[in-house]
Design an enzyme around this catalytic site. Structure first.
Site, mmCIF file in Angstrom:
data_model
loop_
_atom_site.group_PDB
_atom_site.id
_atom_site.type_symbol
_atom_site.label_atom_id
_atom_site.label_comp_id
_atom_site.label_asym_id
_atom_site.label_seq_id
_atom_site.Cartn_x
_atom_site.Cartn_y
_atom_site.Cartn_z
ATOM 1 N N GLU A 70 -10.949 0.453 -3.627
ATOM 2 C CA GLU A 70 -11.254 0.169 -2.223
ATOM 3 C C GLU A 70 -11.936 1.369 -1.567
ATOM 4 O OE1 GLU A 70 -7.743 -1.212 -0.181
ATOM 5 O OE2 GLU A 70 -8.674 -1.067 1.794
ATOM 6 N N LYS A 92 -9.653 -6.812 7.872
ATOM 7 C CA LYS A 92 -8.639 -6.375 8.824
ATOM 8 C C LYS A 92 -8.997 -6.982 10.171
ATOM 9 C CE LYS A 92 -7.268 -2.068 6.639
ATOM 10 N NZ LYS A 92 -7.484 -0.600 6.585
ATOM 11 N N GLY A 118 -4.016 -3.990 6.217
ATOM 12 C CA GLY A 118 -3.057 -3.648 7.270
ATOM 13 C C GLY A 118 -3.350 -2.281 7.847
ATOM 14 N N ASP A 158 -7.148 2.969 -3.305
ATOM 15 C CA ASP A 158 -7.894 3.007 -2.043
ATOM 16 C C ASP A 158 -8.182 4.466 -1.700
ATOM 17 O OD1 ASP A 158 -8.955 2.710 0.496
ATOM 18 O OD2 ASP A 158 -7.184 1.752 1.374
ATOM 19 N N LYS A 182 -2.955 5.088 -2.740
ATOM 20 C CA LYS A 182 -4.001 5.867 -2.085
ATOM 21 C C LYS A 182 -4.416 6.993 -3.019
ATOM 22 C CE LYS A 182 -4.084 3.863 2.002
ATOM 23 N NZ LYS A 182 -5.305 3.289 2.580
ATOM 24 N N ASP A 191 -13.642 -1.883 2.790
ATOM 25 C CA ASP A 191 -12.741 -1.955 3.939
ATOM 26 C C ASP A 191 -13.530 -1.433 5.155
ATOM 27 O OD1 ASP A 191 -10.831 -1.399 5.912
ATOM 28 O OD2 ASP A 191 -9.449 -0.320 4.624
ATOM 29 N N SER A 233 0.865 -1.169 0.000
ATOM 30 C CA SER A 233 0.000 0.000 0.000
ATOM 31 C C SER A 233 0.905 1.224 0.000
ATOM 32 C CB SER A 233 -0.878 -0.022 1.251
ATOM 33 O OG SER A 233 -1.639 1.160 1.335
ATOM 34 N N LYS A 292 -0.969 -1.046 -4.513
ATOM 35 C CA LYS A 292 -2.162 -0.254 -4.172
ATOM 36 C C LYS A 292 -1.717 1.171 -3.933
ATOM 37 C CE LYS A 292 -4.647 0.081 0.253
ATOM 38 N NZ LYS A 292 -5.321 -0.741 1.294
HETATM 39 O O1 OSB Z 1 -7.244 1.803 4.347
HETATM 40 O O2 OSB Z 1 -6.016 0.113 4.153
HETATM 41 C C1 OSB Z 1 -6.215 1.227 4.630
HETATM 42 C C2 OSB Z 1 -3.148 2.291 6.644
HETATM 43 C C3 OSB Z 1 -3.738 3.025 7.653
HETATM 44 C C4 OSB Z 1 -5.092 3.187 7.650
HETATM 45 C C5 OSB Z 1 -5.875 2.617 6.637
HETATM 46 C C6 OSB Z 1 -5.286 1.875 5.637
HETATM 47 C C7 OSB Z 1 -3.900 1.742 5.626
HETATM 48 C C8 OSB Z 1 -3.174 1.066 4.576
HETATM 49 C C9 OSB Z 1 -1.822 0.534 4.953
HETATM 50 O O3 OSB Z 1 -3.537 0.996 3.422
HETATM 51 C C10 OSB Z 1 -1.715 -0.920 4.928
HETATM 52 C C11 OSB Z 1 -0.413 -1.370 5.542
HETATM 53 O O4 OSB Z 1 -0.377 -1.594 6.762
HETATM 54 O O5 OSB Z 1 0.550 -1.479 4.795
HETATM 55 MG MG MG Z 2 -8.354 0.665 3.015
#
Ligand code: OSB
Ligand code: MG
Length: 373
Positions: A216, A265, A293, A191, A166, A241, A138, A164
């Site tokens: 996502e 999660k 995560g 995401d 953001k 999510d 991510s 992925k």
């Molecule tokens: O939406 O998946 C998410 C990290 C913090 C809060 C929300 C998210 C995330 C990530 C990171 O996408 C995932 C990771 O731990 O690598």
């Molecule tokens: Mg997410």
């Protein structure tokens, strides 16, 4: 196996991230993580509370989690017997929300029970469908598109199986276009962490041309119905999510066709019991899942690896190497990823890694032992 929990030790550790992590709801540079140690008969089990430092991903945050654990969750387990790890979630189910908080405690008892049985955690939860789990990464919002492209290049070179990124309004369609131009064939997804509304549906449809694996959580954290409306208008699969906090939500989202994929999660759904239930609901409906995560340290990361061995975790998840986040992790060895983009599942009892207690004591900023008065 009846468990009499003698004490529960809460620790808050501070860990600076190797690189800031930015989502549509904000930037994180240092984590403040609560670790939960549950002790019974001289054996310790460990869990991680996966909430953020601020109540922006969901309603939970580090300082609130500490109070909920101390005042409401831990007292339910101390001073009596718990039938088994499966029985922990129902004992704290009267606490509304705060699932990452109670989930950290629940996971600690699963780890404890596995250690008492001498079993690896993945086996104890009924996993073991694979001996190595497929990994994606991510990648947060960057300062510039060239920065992002450079990051992606590095992660693909390291072997990660899917990327992925953001997104948020102003950092979406044109950024994805650049990424696709540079990496036409990689497995790619985005995401949004709830940054859009249904009024953006036409805009989000422009993402269809990039053949993303999924989008996502584009819409509100608590709105399954709007996601169903949006999914009907998109070619790209929606993955939920934030919206999925329980197996019931998974059932409803699937029935309404609000998503075609679910991100599970461990914390968000309150621990292993509910995570397995979400997994089973999705599996029965033919909906694939993957493990999300929350920038976990080694404890939560190791739990995520165990969870990812359940059969329906067929897509690469967000569980990646410790070194992407930490200069030094609290477990040894750190979580490592093979050149094939997988994490090998370990055979040791419990979550499978050793705790670096000396390092942990250096980064612990508060500690409290809870026991029966
Ligand atoms: O939406 O998946 C998410 C990290 C913090 C809060 C929300 C998210 C995330 C990530 C990171 O996408 C995932 C990771 O731990 O690598
Ligand atoms: Mg997410």
């Amino acid at each position: 196996m009846a468990i009499r929990i003698e004490r529960i030790i809460l620790r808050e550790i501070r860990l600076p991230l190797v690189h800031f992590f930015e989502t549509s709801f904000g930037r994180t540079t240092e984590r403040r993580i609560i670790l939960v140690e549950a002790v019974a008969g001289g054996v310790s089990g460990w869990g991680e509370v996966t909430c953020g430092e601020r109540p922006f991903y969901n309603e939970e945050w580090t300082d609130g989690a500490w109070l909920v654990l101390r005042e409401f969750a831990a007292p339910r387990l101390l001073g009596g017997e718990v039938e088994n790890a499966e029985a922990v979630a129902p004992l704290v189910a009267h606490i509304r929300g705060h699932r990452m908080t109670t989930g950290g405690l629940e996971a600690a008892v699963w780890d404890l029970e596995a250690r008492r049985l001498g079993l690896p955690l993945w086996k104890h939860i009924g996993g073991g469908a694979r001996s190595a789990i497929p990994c994606g990464v991510s990648i947060g919002i960057q300062e510039s598109v060239p920065d992002l492209l450079k990051k992606i290049e590095g992660e693909l070179a390291a072997g990660y199986q899917r990327i992925k990124i953001k997104i948020k309004p102003g950092w979406d369609v044109e950024v994805v276009r650049e990424v696709r131009r540079e990496f036409p064939h990689c497995k790619l997804m985005v995401d949004a962490n709830s940054a859009y509304t249904l009024a953006d549906a036409e805009h989000l449809r422009r993402l269809d041309e990039f053949h993303l694996m999924m989008i996502e959580q584009p819409l509100s954290h608590d709105d399954i119905i709007d996601h169903a409306v949006l999914q009907a208008r998109l070619e790209t699969a929606i993955c939920l999510d934030e919206c999925i906090r329980s197996a019931r939500h998974a059932e409803q989202a699937i029935r309404l066709k609000a998503c075609r994929i679910i991100n599970i999660k461990l914390g968000r759904v309150g621990g292993f019991r509910e995570a397995r239930r979400v997994h089973d609901v999705a599996r029965a409906a033919g909906v694939p899942v993957w493990c999300g995560g929350m920038l976990e340290c080694g404890v939560g990361r190791a739990h995520n690896i165990a969870l990812s061995t359940l059969p329906n975790f067929v897509l690469p998840g967000d569980v990646s190497a410790s070194r992407r986040y930490w200069a030094r992790d609290v477990i040894t060895p750190p979580v490592e990823v093979t050149p094939a983009g997988t994490i090998e599942v370990r055979a040791e009892p419990g979550f499978g890694y050793a705790l670096d207690l000396e390092f942990m004591s250096q980064i612990t900023v508060r500690q409290e032992t809870l026991s029966c008065a």
